[in-house]
Motif scaffolding. Structure first.
Motif, PDB file in Angstrom:
ATOM      1  N   GLY A  92       0.868  -1.095   0.024  1.00  0.00           N
ATOM      2  CA  GLY A  92      -0.042   0.171   0.042  1.00  0.00           C
ATOM      3  C   GLY A  92       0.767   1.187   0.019  1.00  0.00           C
ATOM      4  O   GLY A  92       0.630   2.221  -0.551  1.00  0.00           O
ATOM      5  N   THR A  93       2.006   1.292   0.777  1.00  0.00           N
ATOM      6  CA  THR A  93       2.780   2.369   1.111  1.00  0.00           C
ATOM      7  C   THR A  93       3.480   2.589  -0.365  1.00  0.00           C
ATOM      8  O   THR A  93       3.546   3.831  -0.845  1.00  0.00           O
ATOM      9  CB  THR A  93       3.781   2.173   1.935  1.00  0.00           C
ATOM     10  OG1 THR A  93       3.225   1.905   3.320  1.00  0.00           O
ATOM     11  CG2 THR A  93       4.803   3.098   2.142  1.00  0.00           C
ATOM     12  N   GLU A  94       3.906   1.552  -1.066  1.00  0.00           N
ATOM     13  CA  GLU A  94       4.559   1.707  -2.501  1.00  0.00           C
ATOM     14  C   GLU A  94       3.581   2.177  -3.288  1.00  0.00           C
ATOM     15  O   GLU A  94       3.812   3.049  -4.353  1.00  0.00           O
ATOM     16  CB  GLU A  94       5.222   0.446  -2.926  1.00  0.00           C
ATOM     17  CG  GLU A  94       6.383   0.152  -2.192  1.00  0.00           C
ATOM     18  CD  GLU A  94       7.346  -0.752  -2.708  1.00  0.00           C
ATOM     19  OE1 GLU A  94       7.641  -0.949  -3.869  1.00  0.00           O
ATOM     20  OE2 GLU A  94       8.014  -1.421  -1.846  1.00  0.00           O
ATOM     21  N   ILE A  95       2.191   1.773  -3.280  1.00  0.00           N
ATOM     22  CA  ILE A  95       1.290   2.339  -4.173  1.00  0.00           C
ATOM     23  C   ILE A  95       1.024   3.965  -4.123  1.00  0.00           C
ATOM     24  O   ILE A  95       1.119   4.794  -4.968  1.00  0.00           O
ATOM     25  CB  ILE A  95       0.099   1.640  -4.203  1.00  0.00           C
ATOM     26  CG1 ILE A  95      -0.047   0.124  -4.653  1.00  0.00           C
ATOM     27  CG2 ILE A  95      -1.140   2.274  -4.609  1.00  0.00           C
ATOM     28  CD1 ILE A  95       0.279   0.118  -6.216  1.00  0.00           C
ATOM     29  N   LYS A 153       0.860  -5.323  -9.290  1.00  0.00           N
ATOM     30  CA  LYS A 153       1.046  -6.857  -9.053  1.00  0.00           C
ATOM     31  C   LYS A 153       2.566  -7.008  -8.804  1.00  0.00           C
ATOM     32  O   LYS A 153       2.828  -8.059  -8.070  1.00  0.00           O
ATOM     33  CB  LYS A 153       0.521  -7.277 -10.953  1.00  0.00           C
ATOM     34  CG  LYS A 153       0.778  -8.923 -10.901  1.00  0.00           C
ATOM     35  CD  LYS A 153       0.340  -9.116 -12.239  1.00  0.00           C
ATOM     36  CE  LYS A 153       0.516 -10.676 -12.472  1.00  0.00           C
ATOM     37  NZ  LYS A 153       1.698 -11.152 -13.206  1.00  0.00           N
ATOM     38  N   SER A 154       3.354  -6.352  -9.424  1.00  0.00           N
ATOM     39  CA  SER A 154       4.789  -6.688  -9.431  1.00  0.00           C
ATOM     40  C   SER A 154       5.116  -6.520  -7.776  1.00  0.00           C
ATOM     41  O   SER A 154       5.859  -7.168  -7.186  1.00  0.00           O
ATOM     42  CB  SER A 154       5.561  -5.759  -9.992  1.00  0.00           C
ATOM     43  OG  SER A 154       5.773  -4.400 -10.003  1.00  0.00           O
ATOM     44  N   LYS A 155       4.683  -5.423  -7.119  1.00  0.00           N
ATOM     45  CA  LYS A 155       5.074  -5.079  -5.797  1.00  0.00           C
ATOM     46  C   LYS A 155       4.458  -6.303  -4.857  1.00  0.00           C
ATOM     47  O   LYS A 155       5.189  -6.502  -3.762  1.00  0.00           O
ATOM     48  CB  LYS A 155       4.574  -3.735  -5.379  1.00  0.00           C
ATOM     49  CG  LYS A 155       5.351  -2.646  -5.948  1.00  0.00           C
ATOM     50  CD  LYS A 155       6.840  -2.703  -5.868  1.00  0.00           C
ATOM     51  CE  LYS A 155       7.537  -1.683  -6.671  1.00  0.00           C
ATOM     52  NZ  LYS A 155       8.996  -1.833  -6.413  1.00  0.00           N
ATOM     53  N   TYR A 158       6.816  -9.045  -5.258  1.00  0.00           N
ATOM     54  CA  TYR A 158       8.047  -9.026  -4.532  1.00  0.00           C
ATOM     55  C   TYR A 158       7.765  -9.253  -2.984  1.00  0.00           C
ATOM     56  O   TYR A 158       8.533 -10.003  -2.453  1.00  0.00           O
ATOM     57  CB  TYR A 158       8.467  -7.606  -4.864  1.00  0.00           C
ATOM     58  CG  TYR A 158       9.707  -7.238  -4.010  1.00  0.00           C
ATOM     59  CD1 TYR A 158      10.907  -8.085  -4.496  1.00  0.00           C
ATOM     60  CD2 TYR A 158       9.727  -6.433  -3.161  1.00  0.00           C
ATOM     61  CE1 TYR A 158      12.042  -7.677  -3.668  1.00  0.00           C
ATOM     62  CE2 TYR A 158      10.805  -6.146  -2.119  1.00  0.00           C
ATOM     63  CZ  TYR A 158      11.825  -6.819  -2.649  1.00  0.00           C
ATOM     64  OH  TYR A 158      12.997  -6.343  -1.897  1.00  0.00           O
ATOM     65  N   HIS A 159       6.713  -8.356  -2.413  1.00  0.00           N
ATOM     66  CA  HIS A 159       6.686  -8.552  -1.024  1.00  0.00           C
ATOM     67  C   HIS A 159       6.028  -9.760  -0.651  1.00  0.00           C
ATOM     68  O   HIS A 159       6.390 -10.180   0.668  1.00  0.00           O
ATOM     69  CB  HIS A 159       5.628  -7.192  -0.449  1.00  0.00           C
ATOM     70  CG  HIS A 159       6.668  -5.908  -0.601  1.00  0.00           C
ATOM     71  ND1 HIS A 159       7.701  -5.590   0.041  1.00  0.00           N
ATOM     72  CD2 HIS A 159       6.248  -4.761  -1.494  1.00  0.00           C
ATOM     73  CE1 HIS A 159       8.113  -4.537  -0.304  1.00  0.00           C
ATOM     74  NE2 HIS A 159       7.382  -4.036  -1.135  1.00  0.00           N
ATOM     75  N   TRP A 160       5.358 -10.501  -1.225  1.00  0.00           N
ATOM     76  CA  TRP A 160       4.752 -11.768  -0.825  1.00  0.00           C
ATOM     77  C   TRP A 160       5.919 -12.809  -0.916  1.00  0.00           C
ATOM     78  O   TRP A 160       6.191 -13.615   0.087  1.00  0.00           O
ATOM     79  CB  TRP A 160       3.765 -12.350  -1.939  1.00  0.00           C
ATOM     80  CG  TRP A 160       3.396 -13.719  -1.419  1.00  0.00           C
ATOM     81  CD1 TRP A 160       3.358 -14.911  -1.871  1.00  0.00           C
ATOM     82  CD2 TRP A 160       2.209 -13.769  -0.468  1.00  0.00           C
ATOM     83  NE1 TRP A 160       2.701 -15.962  -1.092  1.00  0.00           N
ATOM     84  CE2 TRP A 160       1.996 -15.084  -0.396  1.00  0.00           C
ATOM     85  CE3 TRP A 160       1.479 -12.870   0.514  1.00  0.00           C
ATOM     86  CZ2 TRP A 160       0.965 -15.756   0.721  1.00  0.00           C
ATOM     87  CZ3 TRP A 160       0.598 -13.286   1.272  1.00  0.00           C
ATOM     88  CH2 TRP A 160       0.424 -14.783   1.501  1.00  0.00           C
ATOM     89  N   LYS A 161       6.869 -12.735  -1.915  1.00  0.00           N
ATOM     90  CA  LYS A 161       8.051 -13.591  -1.688  1.00  0.00           C
ATOM     91  C   LYS A 161       9.061 -13.331  -0.625  1.00  0.00           C
ATOM     92  O   LYS A 161       9.532 -14.220  -0.003  1.00  0.00           O
ATOM     93  CB  LYS A 161       9.007 -13.103  -2.924  1.00  0.00           C
ATOM     94  CG  LYS A 161      10.178 -14.100  -3.208  1.00  0.00           C
ATOM     95  CD  LYS A 161      10.954 -13.759  -4.590  1.00  0.00           C
ATOM     96  CE  LYS A 161      12.111 -14.689  -4.513  1.00  0.00           C
ATOM     97  NZ  LYS A 161      13.084 -14.360  -5.544  1.00  0.00           N
ATOM     98  N   GLU A 162       8.948 -11.975  -0.123  1.00  0.00           N
ATOM     99  CA  GLU A 162       9.701 -11.563   1.188  1.00  0.00           C
ATOM    100  C   GLU A 162       9.062 -12.057   2.302  1.00  0.00           C
ATOM    101  O   GLU A 162       9.745 -12.596   3.314  1.00  0.00           O
ATOM    102  CB  GLU A 162       9.679 -10.023   1.227  1.00  0.00           C
ATOM    103  CG  GLU A 162      10.435  -9.386   0.112  1.00  0.00           C
ATOM    104  CD  GLU A 162      12.025  -9.596   0.340  1.00  0.00           C
ATOM    105  OE1 GLU A 162      12.469  -9.292   1.516  1.00  0.00           O
ATOM    106  OE2 GLU A 162      12.735 -10.140  -0.809  1.00  0.00           O
ATOM    107  N   LEU A 163       7.732 -12.067   2.445  1.00  0.00           N
ATOM    108  CA  LEU A 163       7.045 -12.674   3.385  1.00  0.00           C
ATOM    109  C   LEU A 163       7.312 -14.073   3.762  1.00  0.00           C
ATOM    110  O   LEU A 163       7.445 -14.551   4.797  1.00  0.00           O
ATOM    111  CB  LEU A 163       5.464 -12.592   3.310  1.00  0.00           C
ATOM    112  CG  LEU A 163       4.603 -13.029   4.331  1.00  0.00           C
ATOM    113  CD1 LEU A 163       3.429 -12.054   4.630  1.00  0.00           C
ATOM    114  CD2 LEU A 163       4.207 -14.486   4.200  1.00  0.00           C
TER     115      LEU A 163
END
Length: 174
Positions: A92-95, A153-155, A158-163
């Motif tokens: 959300g912050t990146e959006i 979608k890309s963010k 990326y953040h799901w992979k980090e999670l």
């Protein structure tokens, strides 16, 4: 000509480049809230609800499979909830930052803001409406360079992979 109060608010938002203090409206922050989803059936929360549940089920099944994990798994599930909330917040912050960047500068020097401001009182062609015109101006601006949906979608990926990496790290895997 009929003038609706909501139109006056829209015009005020445009004249103030996306932030209208009188009503505490900030379209940049609002973009974040919309992207995150206000409940589990909206936007990012909706799109990740199923995979979140699947991961939670897998973690809970591990408790049944191995008695020694009975105390570890509930802690891991709590950790997962915290990481999931962090995931939602980060995306959300990146959006919010991307929308802010795309709608810069926040001044009358911006062709985007000039176009929005010019919509007030502009005679519309047959079939055109103020709202449709404003939405088209926003859409054009937010689809420049990278489409905002593609960016989301890309963010999220990326953040799901980090999670997932953090969850695996919690159990000693990388």
């Amino acid at each position: 000509m009929v003038s609706y109060p909501a139109w006056n608010t829209k015009h005020a938002i445009h004249r103030n480049f996306g932030y209208y203090e009188a009503r505490d409206i900030d379209i940049y922050y609002d973009a974040r809230v919309v992207a995150e989803g206000i409940d589990e059936n909206k936007m990012l929360r909706k799109f990740t609800k199923e995979v979140k549940q699947e991961l939670e089920d897998i973690l809970n099944e591990l408790t049944s499979a191995n008695e020694s994990l009975k105390t570890f798994i509930p802690e891991l599930v709590k950790e997962f909830y915290g990481l999931y909330d962090e995931f939602i917040y980060e995306v959300g912050t990146e959006i919010e930052e991307e929308v802010t960047r795309k709608l810069l500068p926040r001044s009358e020097k911006s062709e985007f803001w000039k176009a929005l401001i010019a919509e007030k009182g502009k005679p519309n062609k047959k079939g055109e409406t103020f709202t449709d015109n404003v939405c088209q101006i926003f859409k054009r601006e937010l689809e420049k360079e990278t489409n905002l949906n593609t960016f989301l979608k890309s963010k999220a990926e990326y953040h799901w992979k980090e999670l997932i990496t953090k969850i695996l790290g919690f159990s000693g895997h990388k």
